[in-house]
Write a protein that holds these residues in place. Structure first.
Motif: not given
Length: 715
Positions: A203, A207, A211, A401, A438, A441
Motif C-alpha cells: 500500500h 501510493s 503521488s 492509503t 491514490p 487505496p
C-alpha cells in the motif's frame, strides 16, 4: 455515564509467542509450495539477478498477484527500466471479468487478459521476470493465530468464521496451489515461484511513488486499513528515495476499517464491503453536529485515543475481536445503538439479480443520526492518527492509503482540520497539510504495490507520478462490440469515430446534446478504470442542472436507495467555479481531486445551478477531468457547457448491482438491466463509436428522436 473499558487483548505475550512460532512454521511450509519470503535466499538471489539485468539497460517485467482467498484478487503488470523506473501497464481486477464483486476467486480471467496485453506488446508470459504476491502469508497466518490465542477462550469463536472481510477460508487451499495453477494455465515447464511482499508496505510504496510529492523533503504515509497481514494501522516516512516504517499496531481489530464496517453493516443493513460507502452517504442526512447528535459522545467511547496517534478498540463495548458477524456488540454498545442486525437480515446490493424486487429498509431520522455519529467518531480517529504522524515526522505532506482512505468525506475533514492555524499552533510553522490519495487505496492497489516494491529492491528509480486510472484490461476490438450487439433486444448503429479531432468533437457534442435533453447515457471506452470509482471510461452520465436527476438515476437506472448522492465530474475551471477546492489537495494543480476520493464543499450558488450533484451536507465527491488524460470525456464536458452553461456532469459507475462493466457483453447486460438508461456509447480500439439502446417494446424512441434533432441542428 461512562462506559466500561478494556483496552488491548487479555494475553498479549501468549499472542506474540504464538505469532512467532506460527510464522516460522508457515514460512517453511509455504516455501515447499513455491512461496518465498522477501528475505529468503531465493528472493535475495533473484533481486541480485534482476538488479544486474536492469543495470545492463534491459527491461524487466514484474507481475503483482492478488491470490485466491483474499478479496479483490487480480494481477498487475509493471514494466521497469533503469531510465524511467516502474510503469504500470495493466492492473486487472478479477471481479471485472467474472462479475463477482470483491471476488476471492483465482484470477484466471485477469491473468488471461494480461497475457493478451503482453502479446500485443510482442511479449508473453515467459517474459515476466518475477511474480510477487500482495500479502505476506506467514505473517497473515501468524496474525490470525495470535488473534485467536490472545483472547482465549473467546477467540476460539473466530475459528467458526469461514469468511471475513479480507479472506475466504474456503479458497486458502487453492491459494497454496497457485504456483502449480500458473504453470498449468500457461503451459509452463515448471511451477512459478512466488515472492511474498508485505501487505501494508505494498500500500505504502505504490501510493507514495504514484503521488506528486517530491523526494527532497519528508512525506508521511498512513496506511489505514480493515486489516493487513500484521495489523490494521501502519505509518511510514519517505525521503530521499527510501521509505522507513515507523509503526504498526499489530492488531487486526484495533482497526478503523473494522469499526466502520461493523457499525455500517449492522446498523445500515448492508453486507461488509457494500455498507461503508452507503453509510458515509447516509451520514449527511443525519445530525452531523457533535454537540447535538444524540449518539456521538457515547459512541466515541468504543475507541480509545491513545498517545502518539494510537487508536485501539474498547473491548468492553465492541465484540468483533472474537465474533465480528454473529455477535459483534457487547451490552454497553447495544445500550447505545440497539441490537445489531444479524447476517441473515443484511442485503448485499452488489449481488442482486432481480433488481426490480429490491426492498430497502426505511430511512428513519434515528438511523441517519447513528450514521452521522459513526462518521463523526471515524473522522475524530483519522485526525488523531494523522496528528500523531505529523508530530512524529515533522512533515506537512501526507499520503493516505488503505481501504479507509476511500472515505472521501473523512479525507476532506483532514484537509480542513490541519490548516495553517493548526501548524502554527502545534509546530510554529507557516504551512498547511498537503494530502494525496491514490485512485486505488484499497486492495486492488496492492498488486501494483508489490511490483513497485520489488522494482525499488532491484535498483529502479521511483517512476512517474500517476495522473489517471485507466489500466484495467484493454480497449475492445470492433468485432467484439459488433458481436454482442447482434442480439434481438438491442438496437445499435455506428455514429462516428473518435480517432480524429473532428470525429471526437462530433461525438462529444452529441453526448452533450443528449444529456442537455435530460437523457441518461453510458460511456464505454478504452481500458477501464482500476479502483472502485468510475472516472469516465465506464461511466453513466446525466444532467447536473435537473433536480430530478438523482431520483431518476437511483430509482430507474441504479435501483438503489434515494439517499445515495451523485458525484460531479468537471473541467478544472468548472470545479473551481462551483466548489471550494482546498490548496492542500496535493501539489499538482489539485491532482488529489482527480479520482473521486475527496469531497469538496460547494459554493453558495452551486445548489441552485447543479442540484443533482450537491449532497445533503453541501458537498460533492468531485472528479476533475483533464484533456491530456481523457480527451473524449473532457471534450464532452466542454460540449455540455455549451449546451447547459456549465462544464460539469453527473458521473456514476456503469454498473447495476455488481462490478463496473468491463467487457462488451457486460456493458450490454447492464443496459438490459437498467430501464432508465437511454443509450450506451461503445468505443472500439480503432475509435469506432457505436450507439446501443433498448430494442423492441423497450425502445422509448427518445434516443433516435434526439439523434435526428441533433443531426438537423448541425446541417
Amino acid at each position: 455515564m461512562t462506559s466500561p473499558r478494556r483496552i488491548g487483548p487479555r494475553y498479549p505475550r501468549l499472542g506474540r509467542f504464538c505469532f512467532r512460532a506460527t510464522r516460522r512454521l508457515t514460512t517453511w511450509v509455504m516455501s515447499l509450495a513455491g512461496f518465498h519470503a522477501n528475505d529468503s535466499h531465493f528472493t535475495v538471489r533473484r533481486i541480485g539477478e534482476l538488479r544486474a539485468k536492469l543495470a545492463r539497460g534491459e527491461t524487466v517485467y514484474l507481475a503483482g498477484l492478488g491470490l485466491p482467498g483474499t478479496h479483490n484478487s487480480g494481477v498487475a503488470l509493471v514494466e521497469v527500466t533503469q531510465a524511467y523506473g516502474p510503469r504500470l501497464i495493466v492492473n486487472n481486477e478479477e471481479e471485472r471479468f467474472s462479475g463477482d464483486k470483491h471476488t476471492t476467486q483465482y484470477p484466471r480471467a485477469a491473468l488471461d487478459a494480461m497475457r493478451e496485453t503482453l502479446r500485443k506488446m510482442g511479449r508473453d508470459i515467459t517474459d515476466i521476470d518475477a511474480w510477487l504476491t500482495s500479502w505476506d502469508y506467514p505473517d497473515l497466518t501468524g496474525t490470525l493465530v495470535r488473534s485467536i490465542v490472545e483472547e482465549f477462550p473467546d477467540g476460539l469463536k473466530l475459528l467458526r468464521t469461514k469468511n471475513s472481510v479480507s479472506f475466504d477460508a474456503k479458497r486458502l487451499e487453492q491459494m497454496t496451489r497457485t504456483p502449480k495453477l500458473l504453470r498449468k494455465q500457461f503451459g509452463l515447464p515448471a511451477r512459478v515461484p512466488l515472492m511474498m511482499m508485505p501487505h501494508h508496505d505494498n500500500h505504502a510504496w505504490f501510493s507514495f511513488a504514484a503521488s506528486p510529492f517530491p523526494d527532497d523533503e519528508p512525506v508521511a504515509i498512513a496506511v489505514l486499513d480493515g486489516t493487513g497481514d500484521l495489523g490494521s494501522v501502519s505509518t511510514y516516512v519517505a525521503q530521499n528515495g527510501a521509505i522507513t516504517k515507523l509503526y504498526c499496531n499489530d492488531s487486526v481489530f484495533d482497526s478503523l476499517g473494522a469499526f466502520y464496517s461493523v457499525i455500517s453493516s449492522t446498523q445500515g443493513g448492508w453486507t461488509w464491503l457494500s455498507s461503508e460507502g452507503r453509510y458515509m452517504g447516509a451520514a449527511a442526512w443525519g445530525d452531523m453536529d457533535r454537540a447535538s447528535n444524540p449518539y456521538y459522545a457515547r459512541l466515541r467511547e468504543v475507541l480509545d485515543f491513545g498517545p502518539d496517534g494510537e487508536i485501539k478498540l474498547n473491548r468492553a463495548m465492541g465484540n468483533w475481536y472474537c465474533d465480528p458477524f454473529d455477535d459483534p456488540y457487547k451490552q454497553p454498545l447495544i445500550d447505545i445503538l440497539g441490537e445489531p442486525l444479524k447476517p441473515d437480515q443484511l442485503w448485499n446490493p452488489d449481488a442482486v439479480l432481480r433488481v426490480e424486487d429490491i426492498q430497502h429498509r426505511p430511512d428513519t431520522q434515528d438511523r441517519l443520526d447513528k450514521a452521522a455519529a459513526t462518521q463523526l467518531v471515524f473522522e475524530d480517529a483519522m485526525i488523531h492518527v494523522v496528528a500523531g504522524l505529523l508530530r512524529k515526522t515533522g512533515a506537512n505532506r501526507v499520503v493516505l492509503t488503505g481501504g479507509v482512505a476511500l472515505n472521501a468525506l473523512g479525507n476532506m475533514r483532514l484537509l480542513e482540520h490541519f490548516d495553517e492555524a493548526w501548524f502554527e499552533r502545534e509546530q510554529g510553522r507557516k504551512v498547511r497539510l498537503h494530502l494525496w490519495m491514490p485512485p486505488t487505496p484499497g486492495d486492488p492497489g496492492v498488486t501494483i504495490g508489490a511490483a513497485w516494491i520489488f522494482a525499488h529492491l532491484i535498483g529502479a528509480p521511483r517512476g512517474a507520478p500517476m495522473t489517471h486510472a485507466f489500466y484495467c484490461g484493454d480497449a475492445s476490438a470492433p468485432q467484439d462490440i459488433a458481436t454482442v450487439l447482434e442480439a434481438d433486444d438491442i438496437n445499435s448503429r455506428i455514429i462516428g469515430n473518435i480517432s480524429t479531432p473532428d470525429g471526437l468533437a462530433a461525438v462529444a457534442d452529441l453526448m452533450g446534446y443528449l444529456v442537455a435533453q435530460n437523457g441518461i447515457i453510458a460511456l464505454y471506452q478504452g481500458a477501464a478504470e482500476t479502483g472502485p470509482r468510475a472516472l469516465g471510461h465506464r461511466s453513466i452520465l446525466a444532467n447536473p442542472c435537473d433536480a430530478g436527476t438523482r431520483e431518476r438515476l437511483n430509482e430507474r437506472v441504479k435501483y438503489r436507495e434515494a439517499i445515495r448522492p451523485l458525484a460531479p465530474m468537471a473541467t478544472r475551471e468548472a470545479a473551481l467555479a462551483y466548489f471550494d477546492l482546498l490548496e492542500g489537495a496535493s501539489d499538482a494543480d489539485y491532482n488529489a481531486y482527480n479520482y473521486m476520493v475527496l469531497t469538496a464543499q460547494s459554493k453558495p450558488h452551486a445548489r441552485d445551478k447543479i442540484p443533482a450533484v450537491i449532497h445533503a451536507d453541501g458537498t460533492g465527491r468531485i472528479q476533475i477531468v483533464r484533456a491530456e488524460d481523457d480527451p473524449l470525456t473532457h471534450a464532452y464536458l466542454k460540449a455540455l457547457g455549451r449546451h447547459i452553461g456549465v462544464e460539469l456532469s453527473v458521473n456514476t459507475s456503469f454498473n447495476v448491482a455488481g462490478p463496473i462493466a468491463q467487457t462488451p457483453q457486460q456493458a450490454v447486460e447492464t443496459l438490459r438491466r437498467s430501464a432508465g438508461l437511454d443509450v450506451v456509447f461503445m468505443m472500439a480500439g480503432d475509435g469506432t463509436v457505436t450507439a446501443a439502446w433498448h430494442g423492441g417494446e423497450r425502445d422509448s424512441g427518445r434516443f433516435t428522436a434526439w439523434l435526428a434533432e441533433w443531426v438537423r441542428g448541425r446541417a
